[in-house]
Design an enzyme around this catalytic site. Structure first.
Site, PDB file in Angstrom:
ATOM      1  N   ASP A  84       0.820  -1.216   0.000  1.00 25.09           N
ATOM      2  CA  ASP A  84       0.000   0.000   0.000  1.00 25.09           C
ATOM      3  C   ASP A  84       0.851   1.262   0.000  1.00 25.09           C
ATOM      4  O   ASP A  84       2.036   1.252   0.350  1.00 25.09           O
ATOM      5  CB  ASP A  84      -0.973   0.011   1.164  1.00 25.09           C
ATOM      6  CG  ASP A  84      -0.277  -0.073   2.526  1.00 25.09           C
ATOM      7  OD1 ASP A  84       0.748  -0.779   2.630  1.00 25.09           O
ATOM      8  OD2 ASP A  84      -0.767   0.553   3.480  1.00 25.09           O
ATOM      9  N   GLU A 144      -0.160  -1.273   5.588  1.00 25.08           N
ATOM     10  CA  GLU A 144       0.941  -0.870   6.462  1.00 25.08           C
ATOM     11  C   GLU A 144       0.866   0.606   6.814  1.00 25.08           C
ATOM     12  O   GLU A 144       1.327   1.017   7.886  1.00 25.08           O
ATOM     13  CB  GLU A 144       2.285  -1.180   5.787  1.00 25.08           C
ATOM     14  CG  GLU A 144       3.494  -1.065   6.705  1.00 25.08           C
ATOM     15  CD  GLU A 144       4.100   0.334   6.783  1.00 25.08           C
ATOM     16  OE1 GLU A 144       4.952   0.557   7.661  1.00 25.08           O
ATOM     17  OE2 GLU A 144       3.723   1.199   5.969  1.00 25.08           O
TER      18      GLU A 144
END
Length: 378
Positions: A84, A144
């Site tokens: 991400d 994350e």
């Protein structure tokens, strides 16, 4: 977790298996994957591995992917990266550029630093290395860049701890051509100050909650964070007010002020010690609430596994000043390092760009290490 299967539409054309880490970095970055929207990218990586890496057992948990060799080697390493990014903010598609100061060829765009170039290095190696000198567990995971409880690696730890056993781990977070050890912890709290509403024309009948919070804000403005040394590496702490909410109208004395404070603390402190320091700062608040916390990671500079890898890679060593999932890996008693292309201070900025030479360096050094070659053979 289930064996690899097709999750969404065909993503075969989004990633090419044979064009190297630099081209993979371009392709990965151009698949948008803001936190919470990693599925298309996870699908593309899963399909690439299942079709072009028969030497790996590929498994999927949500938008996290685990791919493992099963060669019976004496040593297993875990190599991981998150899929991400923070919001794109107009920084895609990726463009080629030249650094004005150094003349280096660069890739510019969201995710080039944090951390799709590191993911690309890992993916290129996972596709190529059918018979490495050690068994490898490759992990790509989601969520994350958001609160700790949603972290995809944390979900894997909770659900499938047995798949994450390793003697040593490398997290491909940007480290600017160095090895970064350990990481700071992070805690965010909310301090609430209450007052009493009144008309501003009769302010003496009220109590201004913003004014009550002024002591804390002045203290934060003057506070000098510590710079602890752990395992010979200097960490830098930081305490910042990151959100302030108060007031309802220009003619009303505010009766409620909420201040969110983020503390990045060194591995010399436990989360409990970090919380207590903030509680001491906010001693006159009416309410104190912990919003999010993640422990720091000790550098483990002198553990045999880390010391050996540092020697083999032959790179400078420094402290990782942000929080990374090496903290989670260290909590599993896996010695871990941060090593990946990109300058960490460019992460999340509107000037995010990575040196192509650093991508190539990270690929070459890790390849030589994983094949058991000396670095000069890489």
């Amino acid at each position: 977790m289930t064996a690899s299967s097709k999750h969404a539409g065909d993503t075969t054309d989004l990633l090419a298996p044979d064009r190297g880490a630099v081209e993979l970095a371009r392709q990965l970055c151009n698949i948008p994957s803001e936190s919470g929207y990693e599925t298309q990218l996870a699908d593309a990586i899963e399909q690439l591995l299942t079709r072009h890496a028969p030497h790996l057992t590929v498994l999927r948990d949500g938008d996290a992917i685990v791919a493992r060799t099963e060669l019976g080697r004496d040593t297993r390493v875990l190599i991981a990266g998150h899929l991400d990014t923070v919001p794109i903010n107009g920084l895609l598609p990726v463009v080629d550029s030249v650094n004005a100061e150094t003349g280096e060829a660069m890739l510019r765009g969201r995710g080039t630093v944090d951390m799709k170039s590191g993911v690309a290095v890992q993916l290129a190696l996972a596709l190529e290395l059918a018979t490495p000198a050690m068994d490898i567990t490759w992990v790509w995971y989601d969520h994350e860049e958001v609160e700790e409880e949603r972290n995809g690696l944390g979900r894997l730890v909770r659900n499938h701890r047995d798949l994450l056993y390793a003697d040593l781990a490398v997290l491909g977070e940007p480290s600017n051509g160095c090895i970064e050890l350990g990481c700071n912890g992070t805690i965010t709290i909310r301090a609430t100050y209450r007052g009493r509403r009144s008309h501003t024309a009769r302010a003496w009948k009220g109590i201004n909650s913003i004014h009550r919070a002024g002591r804390l804000l002045n203290f934060l403005h003057e506070y000098q964070p510590e710079r602890p040394v752990v395992d010979g590496l200097e960490f830098r702490e930081g305490i910042q007010a990151v959100r302030c909410s108060a007031g309802v109208a220009a003619n009303v004395v505010p009766d409620l002020t909420e201040i969110d404070i983020n503390f990045r603390f060194a591995p010399s402190r436990s989360p409990q010690e970090a919380e207590q320091l903030l509680r001491d700062m906010c001693f006159d608040a009416d309410h104190f609430e912990v919003l999010d916390v993640a422990a720091a990671s000790h550098p483990s500079r002198y553990s045999p596994e880390v010391a050996d890898l540092v020697k083999k890679l032959g790179l400078p060593v420094r402290a990782k000043l942000g929080w990374t999932d090496v903290a989670r890996l260290s909590s599993l008693n896996i010695p871990s390092i941060n090593f990946g292309p990109g300058v960490p201070t460019l992460a999340h900025t509107d000037y995010e760009e990575v040196s192509i030479a650093q991508i190539e360096q990270a690929w070459a050094l890790q390849r030589a290490w994983l094949l058991g070659h000396s670095i000069c053979e890489g």
